[in-house]
Design an enzyme around this catalytic site. Structure first.
Site, short mmCIF file in Angstrom:
data_model
loop_
_atom_site.label_atom_id
_atom_site.label_comp_id
_atom_site.label_asym_id
_atom_site.label_seq_id
_atom_site.Cartn_x
_atom_site.Cartn_y
_atom_site.Cartn_z
N ASP A 57 0.89 -1.20 -0.07
CA ASP A 57 0.19 -0.11 -0.04
C ASP A 57 0.96 1.32 0.08
OD1 ASP A 57 -1.62 2.22 0.50
OD2 ASP A 57 -2.90 0.98 1.92
N VAL A 58 0.88 1.98 -1.19
CA VAL A 58 1.72 3.27 -1.20
C VAL A 58 1.49 4.23 -0.16
CG1 VAL A 58 2.38 2.68 -3.58
CG2 VAL A 58 0.53 4.12 -3.22
N TYR A 85 -9.24 16.25 -7.95
CA TYR A 85 -8.40 15.29 -8.77
C TYR A 85 -7.34 16.15 -9.67
CZ TYR A 85 -6.95 12.11 -12.30
OH TYR A 85 -6.28 11.04 -13.15
N THR A 97 -8.54 1.90 -18.70
CA THR A 97 -8.25 1.25 -17.35
C THR A 97 -9.43 1.32 -16.44
OG1 THR A 97 -7.65 3.14 -16.12
CG2 THR A 97 -6.02 2.25 -17.60
#
Length: 271
Positions: free
Chosen positions: A71-72, A167, A202
């Site tokens: 998990d970054v 975002y 994606t």
């Protein structure tokens, strides 16, 4: 007697040690597969260990892959991944920070918990990844060999993207982070690149919870033919394959049919 003809040129990526975050799907998975095919040893990092393993098994040589469920947003996870990489392949000389999530809504309807997740994964995850592997890259550069850090950003950080204010702000920060690190690390021999893809095929955007925004996102995908993730992966391989003295600094890569200012039907598309 004339000299023999030269043998085939050595692949510039052959033998390099790479790390790819977000490698369980999309651009990260495509990049990991492409790097293995080019001769790299690759550590695949992501939260979904089973999907990481499926990607690794589908590469040209699974023996040159290392799967590390990571998990970054957790610095300790990344430290463990660094240790596992060193034990298996040695220090990294090519790092692709590609983990990310996307949610959106009209700003007044935004969910702060979703904003925090995007900040923590898309920006914080890149920060943690870059710092975790920075010493590997710097040590590689000191030997005169190519050392590359790729930040996978998004078109939203470069143009207006109504309905996705947070975002867009996060992705703009990623682009600026790349510029700042390039100034800091370029003089020390490490190349820092940012790749900002447009619409790509994606599962990014599957997290959108706002109904109107989700419909707008689906309409945008119907109106534009998305790029294949492999096409974005090729830009990473191109940049990493350049001679050490050349840096592909910033690259926006778009589907041919995606205009930078494509109007939105519901105010949630790219402008």
């Amino acid at each position: 007697m004339p000299p023999p003809p030269p043998g085939p040129a050595r692949n510039a990526l052959d033998g390099r040690v790479a790390v790819v975050t977000g490698a369980s799907s999309g651009i990260g998975a495509a990049t990991a597969r492409s790097l293995v095919a080019a001769g790299c040893c690759v550590a695949l990092l992501g939260r979904r260990g089973d999907r990481l393993q499926a990607v690794a098994d589908a590469t040209a040589d699974p023996d040159r892959t290392l799967v590390v469920a990571t998990d970054v947003s957790d610095g300790l996870d990344l430290a463990d991944a660094l240790d596992a990489l060193h034990d298996r392949f040695g220090p990294a000389d090519l790092v692709v920070a590609g983990a990310g999530v996307l949610t959106g809504a009209p700003f007044e309807d935004g969910v702060p918990a979703e904003w925090i997740e995007m900040i923590d994964v898309n920006l914080g995850g890149i920060l943690r990844t870059a710092q975790t592997f920075a010493r590997d890259l710097l040590a590689t550069a000191e030997t005169g060999r190519a050392a590359d850090l790729f930040l996978i950003g998004a078109l939203a950080g470069q143009v207006r993207f109504p309905g996705y204010a947070v975002y867009s702000a996060v992705e703009a920060a990623v682009a600026q982070l790349a510029r700042a690190l390039r100034a800091e690390y370029g003089r020390r021999g490490v190349r820092v690149h940012v790749v900002a893809p447009g619409l790509t095929d994606t599962d990014l955007g599957s997290e959108i919870s706002h109904d109107g925004t989700a419909r707008g996102w689906a309409e945008h995908r119907d109106a534009v033919v998305p790029m294949d993730p492999d096409d974005v992966a090729r830009t990473v391989l191109f940049g990493a394959g350049l001679p050490p003295g050349a840096n592909l600094a910033e690259l926006i890569v778009l589907p041919t049919r995606q205009d930078l200012y494509l109007p939105s039907r519901r105010g949630t598309g790219v402008r």
